[in-house]
Design an enzyme around this catalytic site. Sequence first.
Site, PDB file in Angstrom:
ATOM      1  N   CYS A  31     -22.656 -14.821 -29.429  1.00 21.87           N
ATOM      2  CA  CYS A  31     -21.950 -13.647 -28.894  1.00 21.87           C
ATOM      3  C   CYS A  31     -20.806 -13.188 -29.802  1.00 21.87           C
ATOM      4  CB  CYS A  31     -21.428 -13.936 -27.497  1.00 21.87           C
ATOM      5  SG  CYS A  31     -22.741 -14.415 -26.369  1.00 21.87           S
TER       6      CYS A  31
ATOM      7  N   HIS B  23     -15.785  -8.851 -26.019  1.00 15.18           N
ATOM      8  CA  HIS B  23     -17.150  -9.260 -25.678  1.00 15.18           C
ATOM      9  C   HIS B  23     -17.326  -9.129 -24.165  1.00 15.18           C
ATOM     10  CE1 HIS B  23     -20.806 -11.374 -25.225  1.00 15.18           C
ATOM     11  NE2 HIS B  23     -20.285 -12.527 -24.865  1.00 15.18           N
TER      12      HIS B  23
ATOM     13  N   ASN C 143     -24.342  -9.397 -20.314  1.00 12.29           N
ATOM     14  CA  ASN C 143     -23.956  -9.991 -21.596  1.00 12.29           C
ATOM     15  C   ASN C 143     -25.101  -9.795 -22.601  1.00 12.29           C
ATOM     16  OD1 ASN C 143     -23.372 -11.640 -23.741  1.00 12.29           O
ATOM     17  ND2 ASN C 143     -22.821 -13.423 -22.514  1.00 12.29           N
TER      18      ASN C 143
HETATM   19  O1  UT7 Z   1     -21.152 -15.156 -24.107  1.00 13.80           O
HETATM   20  C1  UT7 Z   1     -20.917 -16.474 -23.813  1.00 13.80           C
HETATM   21  C2  UT7 Z   1     -21.671 -16.790 -22.625  1.00 13.80           C
HETATM   22  N1  UT7 Z   1     -21.165 -17.321 -21.460  1.00 13.80           N
HETATM   23  C3  UT7 Z   1     -20.212 -16.905 -20.601  1.00 13.80           C
HETATM   24  O2  UT7 Z   1     -19.405 -16.088 -20.836  1.00 13.80           O
HETATM   25  C4  UT7 Z   1     -20.236 -17.557 -19.278  1.00 13.80           C
HETATM   26  C5  UT7 Z   1     -18.919 -18.101 -18.844  1.00 13.80           C
HETATM   27  N2  UT7 Z   1     -18.997 -18.581 -17.475  1.00 13.80           N
HETATM   28  C6  UT7 Z   1     -19.047 -17.743 -16.420  1.00 13.80           C
HETATM   29  O3  UT7 Z   1     -19.015 -16.535 -16.577  1.00 13.80           O
HETATM   30  C7  UT7 Z   1     -19.044 -18.339 -15.031  1.00 13.80           C
HETATM   31  O4  UT7 Z   1     -18.842 -19.725 -15.135  1.00 13.80           O
HETATM   32  C8  UT7 Z   1     -20.342 -18.057 -14.260  1.00 13.80           C
HETATM   33  C9  UT7 Z   1     -20.418 -16.588 -13.906  1.00 13.80           C
HETATM   34  C10 UT7 Z   1     -21.545 -18.450 -15.084  1.00 13.80           C
HETATM   35  C11 UT7 Z   1     -20.362 -18.849 -12.967  1.00 13.80           C
HETATM   36  O5  UT7 Z   1     -19.223 -18.558 -12.193  1.00 13.80           O
HETATM   37  P1  UT7 Z   1     -18.372 -19.731 -11.554  1.00 13.80           P
HETATM   38  O6  UT7 Z   1     -17.353 -19.091 -10.725  1.00 13.80           O
HETATM   39  O7  UT7 Z   1     -17.933 -20.634 -12.667  1.00 13.80           O
HETATM   40  O8  UT7 Z   1     -19.446 -20.421 -10.623  1.00 13.80           O
HETATM   41  P2  UT7 Z   1     -19.945 -21.921 -10.654  1.00 13.80           P
HETATM   42  O9  UT7 Z   1     -20.817 -22.160 -11.849  1.00 13.80           O
HETATM   43  O10 UT7 Z   1     -18.788 -22.819 -10.440  1.00 13.80           O
HETATM   44  O11 UT7 Z   1     -20.862 -21.935  -9.372  1.00 13.80           O
HETATM   45  C12 UT7 Z   1     -20.336 -21.746  -8.096  1.00 13.80           C
HETATM   46  C13 UT7 Z   1     -21.472 -21.794  -7.103  1.00 13.80           C
HETATM   47  C14 UT7 Z   1     -22.386 -22.995  -7.269  1.00 13.80           C
HETATM   48  O12 UT7 Z   1     -22.747 -23.410  -5.980  1.00 13.80           O
HETATM   49  P3  UT7 Z   1     -22.059 -24.701  -5.318  1.00 13.80           P
HETATM   50  O13 UT7 Z   1     -22.395 -25.836  -6.244  1.00 13.80           O
HETATM   51  O14 UT7 Z   1     -20.589 -24.390  -5.278  1.00 13.80           O
HETATM   52  O15 UT7 Z   1     -22.726 -24.773  -3.989  1.00 13.80           O
HETATM   53  C15 UT7 Z   1     -23.594 -22.430  -7.955  1.00 13.80           C
HETATM   54  O16 UT7 Z   1     -24.776 -23.138  -7.646  1.00 13.80           O
HETATM   55  O17 UT7 Z   1     -22.294 -20.633  -7.264  1.00 13.80           O
HETATM   56  C16 UT7 Z   1     -23.660 -21.035  -7.372  1.00 13.80           C
HETATM   57  N3  UT7 Z   1     -24.365 -20.096  -8.206  1.00 13.80           N
HETATM   58  C17 UT7 Z   1     -24.913 -18.967  -7.720  1.00 13.80           C
HETATM   59  N4  UT7 Z   1     -24.974 -18.465  -6.479  1.00 13.80           N
HETATM   60  C18 UT7 Z   1     -25.587 -17.282  -6.326  1.00 13.80           C
HETATM   61  C19 UT7 Z   1     -24.571 -20.144  -9.552  1.00 13.80           C
HETATM   62  N5  UT7 Z   1     -25.240 -19.053  -9.938  1.00 13.80           N
HETATM   63  C20 UT7 Z   1     -25.470 -18.309  -8.822  1.00 13.80           C
HETATM   64  C21 UT7 Z   1     -26.105 -17.090  -8.588  1.00 13.80           C
HETATM   65  N6  UT7 Z   1     -26.128 -16.611  -7.324  1.00 13.80           N
HETATM   66  N7  UT7 Z   1     -26.651 -16.352  -9.574  1.00 13.80           N
END
Ligand code: UT7
Length: 328
Positions: A114, A255, A285
């Site tokens: 990225c 980004h 993204n």
């Molecule tokens: O360009 C470089 C690439 N990467 C990035 O920029 C990504 C950086 N990270 C992020 O943007 C965030 O970490 C995410 C958007 C990927 C995730 O957000 P988060 O607030 O960190 O969520 P999390 O991973 O802590 O997940 C929270 C909950 C989990 O459930 P439990 O374990 O709390 O029950 C996940 O299983 O959300 C769940 N979850 C979803 N729920 C609905 C994960 N993905 C999804 C989804 N829909 N698509």
Amino acid sequence: MNKRAVIQSVGHAVPSKVLTNDDLERMVDTSDEWIVQRTGIKERHICQGDEGTGSLALEASREALERSGIPASELDLIVCGTVTGDYIWPSTACMLQTELGANNAGAYDVSAACAGFIYSLGTAAAMIESGHAQNVLVVGADALSKQVDWTDRSTCVLFGDGAAAVVVRGETDTDRGVIETVLMADGSGGKYITYEVGGTKYPVGSPQAEGRRDKVYMAGAEVYRFAVQAMGDACCKVLEKAGMTPDDVDLFVPHQANLRIIESAAKRLGLPDHRVFVNVAKYGNTSGGSIPLGLYEANEQGLLTKGSVVMTVGFGAGLVWGANLIRW
Ligand code: UT7
């Protein structure tokens, strides 16, 4: 007077197919509400059929060249930031060289995920400033939809496909151009975003590849924490190198991975909303395509005029991060 690497034009390309959050609700256990709250993404463009990084990069490059008025035969270098080339090799840049008829150009890809455009533009500017190149095509292009696991809700909702390109020319007697670049890396964090199978460690179909990841894997929370810190750090560093402050920045083009990450970087820098460019809702993204696509749209919307100071910043798999400071 020293040569400056001045952006002459921008071109872009996104696939016509749009995949909305509602569409994704029918594919995996997710919701529009979750995706919008956590990322700010509403829809993304996705390649179909034969479309891929190569075709997007070519379309974007053609538009950039046409707008620059510089014929492809006068390019002496093509640099393409991508991690999703049509092939592992040869490079996307070499494909562009022949398709564009850039018969006097060298061509190579830059693998910085990225941050691919930041790295590519920084490299191109250094080649121009040192006298090794005069006219350079710089491309950022990725089609991660081809590499994500469409059953993994934690990654498939995040990415979209897109490309954009700039033509950069060496000029003297101007204060326009790339002012400063900062390139950073921390390979110890490489494990947080990976695509393991297909290289020489885990060749496709080999016994070594069994049980290894053959789709995009991301430890979202770890990358999130890294990104929030890295975005602000790279911006502070590039501004310090240039002897400038956030007040000197007319437009911040970060980004576009996650609205919350963008907002936290803007807050740390004290930049008000109207000086922060955001289009993550429409594209998700797009990896290497994200920053130049932002520059393209900002330019189209009249947010960039000659002399405007633009700060770009990106982060991604590697881990890598960096920033460019540009006088438009
Ligand atoms: O360009 C470089 C690439 N990467 C990035 O920029 C990504 C950086 N990270 C992020 O943007 C965030 O970490 C995410 C958007 C990927 C995730 O957000 P988060 O607030 O960190 O969520 P999390 O991973 O802590 O997940 C929270 C909950 C989990 O459930 P439990 O374990 O709390 O029950 C996940 O299983 O959300 C769940 N979850 C979803 N729920 C609905 C994960 N993905 C999804 C989804 N829909 N698509």
